[in-house]
Design a protein around this motif. Structure first.
Motif, PDB file in Angstrom:
ATOM      1  N   CYS A   9       0.846  -1.191   0.000  1.00 20.25           N
ATOM      2  CA  CYS A   9       0.000   0.000   0.000  1.00 20.25           C
ATOM      3  C   CYS A   9       0.888   1.250   0.000  1.00 20.25           C
ATOM      4  CB  CYS A   9      -0.897  -0.009   1.230  1.00 20.25           C
ATOM      5  SG  CYS A   9      -1.861   1.499   1.447  1.00 20.25           S
ATOM      6  N   PRO A  10       0.619   2.232  -0.878  1.00 22.44           N
ATOM      7  CA  PRO A  10       1.423   3.460  -0.887  1.00 22.44           C
ATOM      8  C   PRO A  10       1.210   4.323   0.350  1.00 22.44           C
ATOM      9  CG  PRO A  10      -0.181   3.471  -2.689  1.00 22.44           C
ATOM     10  CD  PRO A  10      -0.328   2.177  -1.967  1.00 22.44           C
ATOM     11  N   LYS A  11       0.114   4.094   1.070  1.00 20.65           N
ATOM     12  CA  LYS A  11      -0.195   4.918   2.249  1.00 20.65           C
ATOM     13  C   LYS A  11       0.384   4.329   3.545  1.00 20.65           C
ATOM     14  CE  LYS A  11      -4.068   7.245   4.436  1.00 20.65           C
ATOM     15  NZ  LYS A  11      -5.531   7.411   4.427  1.00 20.65           N
ATOM     16  N   THR A  24       5.820  -7.913 -14.527  1.00 25.08           N
ATOM     17  CA  THR A  24       4.436  -7.448 -14.549  1.00 25.08           C
ATOM     18  C   THR A  24       4.368  -5.975 -14.925  1.00 25.08           C
ATOM     19  OG1 THR A  24       3.824  -9.026 -12.830  1.00 25.08           O
ATOM     20  CG2 THR A  24       2.351  -7.161 -13.149  1.00 25.08           C
ATOM     21  N   VAL A  25       3.390  -5.641 -15.746  1.00 21.81           N
ATOM     22  CA  VAL A  25       3.125  -4.247 -16.112  1.00 21.81           C
ATOM     23  C   VAL A  25       1.661  -3.964 -15.804  1.00 21.81           C
ATOM     24  CG1 VAL A  25       3.028  -2.580 -17.988  1.00 21.81           C
ATOM     25  CG2 VAL A  25       4.854  -4.269 -17.931  1.00 21.81           C
ATOM     26  N   LEU A  26       1.415  -2.956 -14.966  1.00 27.55           N
ATOM     27  CA  LEU A  26       0.053  -2.546 -14.632  1.00 27.55           C
ATOM     28  C   LEU A  26      -0.116  -1.085 -15.020  1.00 27.55           C
ATOM     29  CD1 LEU A  26      -0.241  -4.037 -11.031  1.00 27.55           C
ATOM     30  CD2 LEU A  26      -1.216  -4.971 -13.113  1.00 27.55           C
ATOM     31  N   GLU A  27      -1.229  -0.771 -15.633  1.00 26.42           N
ATOM     32  CA  GLU A  27      -1.525   0.599 -16.053  1.00 26.42           C
ATOM     33  C   GLU A  27      -2.949   0.912 -15.606  1.00 26.42           C
ATOM     34  OE1 GLU A  27      -0.417   4.148 -17.640  1.00 26.42           O
ATOM     35  OE2 GLU A  27       0.847   2.375 -17.819  1.00 26.42           O
ATOM     36  N   ASP A  28      -3.128   1.960 -14.826  1.00 30.77           N
ATOM     37  CA  ASP A  28      -4.447   2.355 -14.302  1.00 30.77           C
ATOM     38  C   ASP A  28      -5.114   1.197 -13.554  1.00 30.77           C
ATOM     39  OD1 ASP A  28      -4.154   4.896 -15.356  1.00 30.77           O
ATOM     40  OD2 ASP A  28      -5.100   4.348 -17.244  1.00 30.77           O
ATOM     41  N   PHE A  29      -4.387   0.617 -12.621  1.00 30.24           N
ATOM     42  CA  PHE A  29      -4.855  -0.538 -11.860  1.00 30.24           C
ATOM     43  C   PHE A  29      -5.437  -0.083 -10.521  1.00 30.24           C
ATOM     44  CE2 PHE A  29      -4.191  -4.061  -8.872  1.00 30.24           C
ATOM     45  CZ  PHE A  29      -4.818  -5.091  -9.559  1.00 30.24           C
ATOM     46  N   PRO A  30      -6.703  -0.406 -10.225  1.00 31.46           N
ATOM     47  CA  PRO A  30      -7.286  -0.029  -8.928  1.00 31.46           C
ATOM     48  C   PRO A  30      -6.751  -0.934  -7.820  1.00 31.46           C
ATOM     49  CG  PRO A  30      -8.882  -1.211 -10.238  1.00 31.46           C
ATOM     50  CD  PRO A  30      -7.659  -1.055 -11.093  1.00 31.46           C
ATOM     51  N   MET A  45       5.582  -0.397 -13.455  1.00 34.54           N
ATOM     52  CA  MET A  45       6.434  -0.720 -14.604  1.00 34.54           C
ATOM     53  C   MET A  45       7.875  -0.784 -14.144  1.00 34.54           C
ATOM     54  SD  MET A  45       5.117   1.561 -17.745  1.00 34.54           S
ATOM     55  CE  MET A  45       3.545   1.350 -18.481  1.00 34.54           C
ATOM     56  N   ASP A  46       8.625  -1.728 -14.691  1.00 33.24           N
ATOM     57  CA  ASP A  46      10.052  -1.870 -14.397  1.00 33.24           C
ATOM     58  C   ASP A  46      10.341  -1.953 -12.897  1.00 33.24           C
ATOM     59  OD1 ASP A  46      10.574  -1.709 -17.149  1.00 33.24           O
ATOM     60  OD2 ASP A  46      10.659   0.476 -17.063  1.00 33.24           O
ATOM     61  N   GLY A  47       9.455  -2.593 -12.154  1.00 36.00           N
ATOM     62  CA  GLY A  47       9.665  -2.772 -10.727  1.00 36.00           C
ATOM     63  C   GLY A  47       9.386  -1.554  -9.875  1.00 36.00           C
ATOM     64  N   LYS A  48       8.796  -0.506 -10.462  1.00 37.04           N
ATOM     65  CA  LYS A  48       8.515   0.728  -9.722  1.00 37.04           C
ATOM     66  C   LYS A  48       7.014   0.958  -9.642  1.00 37.04           C
ATOM     67  CE  LYS A  48      12.799   2.812 -11.200  1.00 37.04           C
ATOM     68  NZ  LYS A  48      13.421   3.859 -12.013  1.00 37.04           N
ATOM     69  N   LEU A  49       6.555   1.249  -8.435  1.00 39.70           N
ATOM     70  CA  LEU A  49       5.149   1.514  -8.191  1.00 39.70           C
ATOM     71  C   LEU A  49       4.932   3.021  -8.154  1.00 39.70           C
ATOM     72  CD1 LEU A  49       2.374   0.186  -7.209  1.00 39.70           C
ATOM     73  CD2 LEU A  49       3.136   0.896  -4.964  1.00 39.70           C
ATOM     74  N   GLU A  50       3.939   3.483  -8.881  1.00 41.25           N
ATOM     75  CA  GLU A  50       3.616   4.913  -8.912  1.00 41.25           C
ATOM     76  C   GLU A  50       2.116   5.071  -8.707  1.00 41.25           C
ATOM     77  OE1 GLU A  50       3.540   8.566 -12.154  1.00 41.25           O
ATOM     78  OE2 GLU A  50       4.575   6.705 -12.630  1.00 41.25           O
ATOM     79  N   GLU A  51       1.743   5.900  -7.740  1.00 38.79           N
ATOM     80  CA  GLU A  51       0.332   6.178  -7.508  1.00 38.79           C
ATOM     81  C   GLU A  51      -0.103   7.287  -8.450  1.00 38.79           C
ATOM     82  OE1 GLU A  51      -2.718   7.552  -3.955  1.00 38.79           O
ATOM     83  OE2 GLU A  51      -0.616   7.247  -3.500  1.00 38.79           O
TER      84      GLU A  51
END
Length: 61
Positions: A9-11, A24-30, A45-51
């Motif tokens: 969780c980012p929070k 794994t590649v996720l784009e606009d994933f809830p 993407m590329d092992g980095k999580l971005e909110e």
């Protein structure tokens, strides 16, 4: 064999119920955190999580 890991969780940084692999590649994933009940949209993407910050309905005019 691919390495798998839990998305955090980012929070609150606790584990969510979603597992990912290295490629794994996720784009606009809830994403939902069962611990703090935080819901957000992420990009992975590329092992980095971005909110992804989305405008709140209250701030729309």
């Amino acid at each position: 064999m691919d390495k798998t890991d839990w998305i955090r969780c980012p929070k609150c940084s606790s584990k969510t119920r979603t597992m990912i692999r290295e490629h794994t590649v996720l784009e606009d994933f809830p994403l939902f955190c069962p611990k703090c009940r935080y819901t957000c949209v992420i990009r992975f993407m590329d092992g980095k999580l971005e909110e992804i910050k989305q405008p709140d309905a209250k701030t729309q005019s």
